[in-house]
Write a protein that holds these residues in place. Structure first.
Motif, PDB file in Angstrom:
ATOM      1  N   ALA A   1     -37.916  71.288  -3.150  1.00 50.29           N
ATOM      2  CA  ALA A   1     -38.022  72.714  -3.065  1.00 50.29           C
ATOM      3  C   ALA A   1     -37.101  73.370  -1.772  1.00 50.29           C
ATOM      4  O   ALA A   1     -37.367  72.702  -0.850  1.00 50.29           O
ATOM      5  N   GLU A   2     -36.791  74.551  -1.971  1.00 55.02           N
ATOM      6  CA  GLU A   2     -36.253  75.304  -0.765  1.00 55.02           C
ATOM      7  C   GLU A   2     -37.268  76.093  -0.268  1.00 55.02           C
ATOM      8  O   GLU A   2     -38.139  76.936  -1.022  1.00 55.02           O
ATOM      9  N   LEU A   3     -37.446  76.075   1.106  1.00 62.97           N
ATOM     10  CA  LEU A   3     -38.603  76.874   1.654  1.00 62.97           C
ATOM     11  C   LEU A   3     -37.922  77.905   2.494  1.00 62.97           C
ATOM     12  O   LEU A   3     -37.242  77.823   3.188  1.00 62.97           O
ATOM     13  N   ILE A   4     -38.326  79.296   2.106  1.00 59.49           N
ATOM     14  CA  ILE A   4     -37.766  80.509   2.731  1.00 59.49           C
ATOM     15  C   ILE A   4     -38.969  81.085   3.565  1.00 59.49           C
ATOM     16  O   ILE A   4     -39.925  81.766   2.893  1.00 59.49           O
ATOM     17  N   HIS A   5     -38.834  81.171   4.737  1.00 63.46           N
ATOM     18  CA  HIS A   5     -39.857  82.100   5.715  1.00 63.46           C
ATOM     19  C   HIS A   5     -39.311  83.584   5.563  1.00 63.46           C
ATOM     20  O   HIS A   5     -38.341  84.015   6.417  1.00 63.46           O
TER      21      HIS A   5
ATOM     22  N   PHE B   1     -47.326  73.662   5.429  1.00 61.77           N
ATOM     23  CA  PHE B   1     -48.180  72.765   4.504  1.00 61.77           C
ATOM     24  C   PHE B   1     -47.208  72.482   3.508  1.00 61.77           C
ATOM     25  O   PHE B   1     -47.323  71.398   2.870  1.00 61.77           O
ATOM     26  N   LEU B   2     -46.510  73.555   2.983  1.00 58.52           N
ATOM     27  CA  LEU B   2     -45.858  73.282   1.640  1.00 58.52           C
ATOM     28  C   LEU B   2     -44.634  72.149   1.581  1.00 58.52           C
ATOM     29  O   LEU B   2     -44.233  71.346   0.928  1.00 58.52           O
ATOM     30  N   GLY B   3     -44.005  72.275   2.899  1.00 55.43           N
ATOM     31  CA  GLY B   3     -43.267  71.147   3.083  1.00 55.43           C
ATOM     32  C   GLY B   3     -43.828  69.747   3.100  1.00 55.43           C
ATOM     33  O   GLY B   3     -43.086  68.693   2.514  1.00 55.43           O
ATOM     34  N   GLU B   4     -44.972  69.660   3.727  1.00 56.09           N
ATOM     35  CA  GLU B   4     -45.890  68.445   3.705  1.00 56.09           C
ATOM     36  C   GLU B   4     -45.911  67.965   2.293  1.00 56.09           C
ATOM     37  O   GLU B   4     -46.100  66.612   1.706  1.00 56.09           O
ATOM     38  N   VAL B   5     -46.332  68.819   1.350  1.00 60.20           N
ATOM     39  CA  VAL B   5     -46.691  68.644  -0.027  1.00 60.20           C
ATOM     40  C   VAL B   5     -45.528  68.191  -0.557  1.00 60.20           C
ATOM     41  O   VAL B   5     -45.581  67.118  -1.353  1.00 60.20           O
ATOM     42  N   CYS B   6     -44.518  68.966  -0.543  1.00 61.23           N
ATOM     43  CA  CYS B   6     -43.217  68.340  -1.185  1.00 61.23           C
ATOM     44  C   CYS B   6     -42.718  67.167  -0.925  1.00 61.23           C
ATOM     45  O   CYS B   6     -42.253  66.238  -1.547  1.00 61.23           O
ATOM     46  N   ALA B   7     -42.986  66.723   0.508  1.00 67.93           N
ATOM     47  CA  ALA B   7     -42.568  65.543   1.025  1.00 67.93           C
ATOM     48  C   ALA B   7     -43.228  64.182   0.517  1.00 67.93           C
ATOM     49  O   ALA B   7     -42.781  63.311   0.067  1.00 67.93           O
TER      50      ALA B   7
ATOM     51  N   PHE C   1     -49.169  78.261  -5.440  1.00 67.14           N
ATOM     52  CA  PHE C   1     -49.305  78.891  -6.853  1.00 67.14           C
ATOM     53  C   PHE C   1     -48.493  79.919  -7.132  1.00 67.14           C
ATOM     54  O   PHE C   1     -48.702  81.032  -6.663  1.00 67.14           O
ATOM     55  N   PRO C   2     -47.760  79.853  -8.378  1.00 65.89           N
ATOM     56  CA  PRO C   2     -47.809  78.759  -9.338  1.00 65.89           C
ATOM     57  C   PRO C   2     -46.602  77.673  -9.267  1.00 65.89           C
ATOM     58  O   PRO C   2     -46.436  76.888  -9.649  1.00 65.89           O
ATOM     59  N   GLY C   3     -45.659  78.139  -7.857  1.00 65.67           N
ATOM     60  CA  GLY C   3     -44.382  77.199  -8.006  1.00 65.67           C
ATOM     61  C   GLY C   3     -44.511  75.997  -7.946  1.00 65.67           C
ATOM     62  O   GLY C   3     -43.776  75.179  -8.760  1.00 65.67           O
ATOM     63  N   VAL C   4     -45.277  75.289  -6.857  1.00 62.08           N
ATOM     64  CA  VAL C   4     -45.279  73.852  -7.024  1.00 62.08           C
ATOM     65  C   VAL C   4     -45.863  73.203  -8.082  1.00 62.08           C
ATOM     66  O   VAL C   4     -45.414  71.924  -8.628  1.00 62.08           O
ATOM     67  N   VAL C   5     -46.916  73.859  -8.843  1.00 56.39           N
ATOM     68  CA  VAL C   5     -47.550  73.345  -9.840  1.00 56.39           C
ATOM     69  C   VAL C   5     -46.477  73.082 -10.857  1.00 56.39           C
ATOM     70  O   VAL C   5     -46.108  72.057 -11.861  1.00 56.39           O
ATOM     71  N   LEU C   6     -45.690  74.382 -11.362  1.00 50.38           N
ATOM     72  CA  LEU C   6     -44.690  74.359 -12.088  1.00 50.38           C
ATOM     73  C   LEU C   6     -43.661  73.329 -11.970  1.00 50.38           C
ATOM     74  O   LEU C   6     -43.066  72.660 -12.868  1.00 50.38           O
TER      75      LEU C   6
ATOM     76  N   LEU D   1     -36.624  74.983  -7.612  1.00 43.88           N
ATOM     77  CA  LEU D   1     -37.577  75.700  -7.041  1.00 43.88           C
ATOM     78  C   LEU D   1     -37.387  76.382  -5.803  1.00 43.88           C
ATOM     79  O   LEU D   1     -36.944  75.475  -4.724  1.00 43.88           O
ATOM     80  N   THR D   2     -37.466  77.682  -5.123  1.00 47.24           N
ATOM     81  CA  THR D   2     -37.649  78.118  -4.155  1.00 47.24           C
ATOM     82  C   THR D   2     -38.764  78.836  -3.784  1.00 47.24           C
ATOM     83  O   THR D   2     -39.558  79.662  -4.599  1.00 47.24           O
ATOM     84  N   LEU D   3     -39.574  78.616  -2.585  1.00 46.50           N
ATOM     85  CA  LEU D   3     -40.872  78.978  -2.255  1.00 46.50           C
ATOM     86  C   LEU D   3     -40.675  80.037  -1.252  1.00 46.50           C
ATOM     87  O   LEU D   3     -40.311  79.631  -0.116  1.00 46.50           O
TER      88      LEU D   3
END
Length: 236
Positions: free
Chosen positions: A120-124, A108-114, A82-87, A96-98
């Protein structure tokens, strides 16, 4: 059903969602509830609470900020998305980059996107570390963040990600105006200008909210962001 709740909450918003988008929000809620049982993602777990205080709250940005088609957007300290995935659900065109410091949230967000079929690009990374990465620094049209830190600190985390001409959007709760005032020096130091402030209430007495739009008017000096200890010891 999330659809019925969300339809009611956003009926006066400047957006229209499709049936598929409502299905994505339903799936997002289900995944949030499922994963929240094994890791702390949110204290709000009921359907109406998630629909209002996570989904409708995140979508409120689109009522006030014009995000052009195909804009790049970094959600700094995204947490449960929030708010990225919602947007991204509402505006699939957004690139989008998270960014988050906790890898299990990104799992978790990788599973949501899948499961939602979104990209979305996921950055740890910690926010201040990612902003020193030349692939991320001053590379985004927008940086957004929701209730991560006080505004002067948040500006140091987020403004370095924004390209000149872009904007940092801070989504805050009640009493945000004092934060906005005390952050003016930080914003100026980091190459920004406080362009707009919006104050509003979420539907159904959901609470006061505020959004600050900070325009990036010049490059952020190379020494920013500082290391976390220095940011905490002496905020700008």
């Amino acid at each position: 059903m999330i659809k019925n709740l969300l339809q009611n909450y956003i009926k006066d918003y400047k957006i229209t969602l499709t049936e598929n988008q409502y299905e994505q929000f339903q799936k997002y809620f289900e995944l949030l509830a499922e994963w929240n049982e094994k890791m702390n993602l949110t204290a709000i777990t009921d359907e109406s609470g998630v629909a209002l205080k996570h989904f409708a709250d995140s979508l409120s940005l689109l009522n006030f900020v014009d995000i052009p088609q195909n804009s790049s957007l970094a959600d700094v300290g995204t947490g449960a998305g929030f708010p990225g995935v919602v947007l991204k659900i509402a505006r699939p065109d957004i690139k989008l980059t998270l960014i988050d410091s906790l890898n299990k949230r990104l799992v978790f967000l990788g599973e949501v996107c899948a499961q939602l079929g979104i990209e979305a690009e996921l950055i740890h990374s910690r926010a201040e570390d990612g902003a020193r990465d030349e692939k991320l620094r001053e590379n985004f049209d927008f940086a957004v963040s929701r209730a991560v830190a006080r505004m002067n600190v948040l500006s140091e985390y987020c403004l370095p990600y924004v390209k000149v001409g872009g904007a940092f959007c801070a989504m805050k709760g009640a009493q945000a105006n004092e934060e906005f005032k005390e952050s003016l020096n930080a914003i100026n130091t980091l190459g920004g200008k406080l362009e707009k402030k919006y104050f509003f209430e979420l539907p159904e007495n959901g609470g006061e909210r505020a959004i600050a739009v900070v325009r990036k008017v010049k490059n952020t000096p190379q020494k920013y962001p500082r290391q976390l200890g220095k940011i905490k010891a002496k905020a700008l």
